[in-house]
Design a protein around this motif. Sequence first.
Motif, short mmCIF file in Angstrom:
data_model
loop_
_atom_site.label_atom_id
_atom_site.label_comp_id
_atom_site.label_asym_id
_atom_site.label_seq_id
_atom_site.Cartn_x
_atom_site.Cartn_y
_atom_site.Cartn_z
N ALA A 207 44.60 47.98 35.05
CA ALA A 207 45.73 47.32 36.11
C ALA A 207 46.27 48.57 37.02
N GLY A 208 46.10 49.66 36.59
CA GLY A 208 46.49 50.74 37.57
C GLY A 208 45.78 50.90 39.10
N ARG A 209 46.36 51.86 39.78
CA ARG A 209 45.82 52.00 41.25
C ARG A 209 45.12 53.23 41.16
N SER A 210 44.85 54.00 40.01
CA SER A 210 43.75 55.19 39.88
C SER A 210 42.98 55.50 38.68
N VAL A 211 42.35 55.93 38.63
CA VAL A 211 41.27 56.04 37.43
C VAL A 211 41.37 57.50 37.03
N THR B 182 45.13 43.90 47.81
CA THR B 182 46.29 44.82 47.26
C THR B 182 46.55 44.26 45.79
N PRO B 183 47.61 44.96 45.05
CA PRO B 183 47.97 44.53 43.81
C PRO B 183 48.74 42.95 43.72
N ARG B 184 49.48 42.79 44.87
CA ARG B 184 50.00 41.45 45.13
C ARG B 184 48.77 40.42 45.46
#
Length: 434
Positions: free
Chosen positions: A381-385, A182-184
């Motif tokens: 850094a994002g969750r999508s591309v 996860t990002p965390r």
Amino acid sequence: MAEHPLVPRQIERTVRERLAAFRVVVLHGARQTGKTTLARLFGDDGSYVSLDDQAQRNASVEDPRSFIEIRSRPVIIDEVQRGGDALVREIKIAVDADPAPGAFLLTGSANFLTVPHLSESLAGRASFVDLGPLSETERERTDGLLAELLSGNAHRGRTGGAVESTRLEDRILAGRQIADHTPREYAVRVARGGYPALTDMSERLRSIWFDDYIRAVVARDVRELTGARKIDDLPRLLEAAAARTASELVVEDLRRDLGFGSRDTTADYLAHLRMLYLVRTLPGWAASAVTRARRRPKIYLADTGLAASLLSLGSEELLDPAERMRGPLLETFVVNELAKQSSFSDEPVALSHFRSTDGRREIDVIAEAADGRVFGFEVKAGRSVNSRHYRNLAWMRDTIGAEFALGIVLYTGDISYRLADRIVALPISALWSR
């Protein structure tokens, strides 16, 4: 605090291989990265001595020849730079008289080849190995993505290169399921960094540890190795470097912002930080097919835990999308991981970055294999591309042709998938896990 189990270092195999072939092996890296622990693994049949011990150091300086002659081989000398040039010259004399491999394993907390008072390089006699802080592959007991990329079929020239790259693309994606990071978890890894002593330490105690670490390195190592007296500005420079991590290195901008007297002074101080493995630089890349490229290097802190501490950022702050340093520190984390993996790679690989002269096209990391294959990495850094995130990789693919083996967008999402021909999206955790 319970004692943390010893993490096997992947560079150990490299050191053993070099000791079997070279008369001298020099293992160097920043303080507290585990050089002493690793070096002691090789001391069963020889002798170990640390020049951090004042008595041993005095003996090595006063009578370096006797200091060397009385010891059984292999001789392991920890922090060899503290013995000075005379000791290194005696090592050269000893291995010239008896050229058997594996006679000396030397460690140092400074780059042996850049220490000002060491004029003897042991050229032709020594092999040099860098030991960085712990890599994520070492923590997870895996081989890492770089080894997986380089283990593909060797480059076959323009005729078969694209075909081989397509096979590599399929192999990299095959078997990769949804990642569970996860990002965390990424933020925690970035804020922790790789120094072994900090593995189970709280963020508050890590901050204290880093403050003491910087103070000790500046007060002892820089003064001792360079003879510099006015070194109080070095922590300020290190903090400024942390604030600029993952950006192009412009020495004049650092000089102006810090109020240093001259560009040469600023460059000298930066050289001190590089010598002690506190910062690294990534050179600019260009090939015959890509001539309009800047050659200015990018600067990175050599450990993201150190950088985060200098900037007073913890894992919670690094979760905030509005935090300006979130992206640069994540890129620094990836660059450092790739650099560590390259240090123990079976195949030589050169790391660099790309930026066109007009600044319109940038690629975060270029990894170039000895056979000419080029791998491009973008870090997001994002969750999508989306297409903007890989358009420069596509441009490079189309520009250099078959040499372009694979482009990879590393991001904080959890799915591995194909974006375009020879371009894939992978979770950042793909660097160290399947």
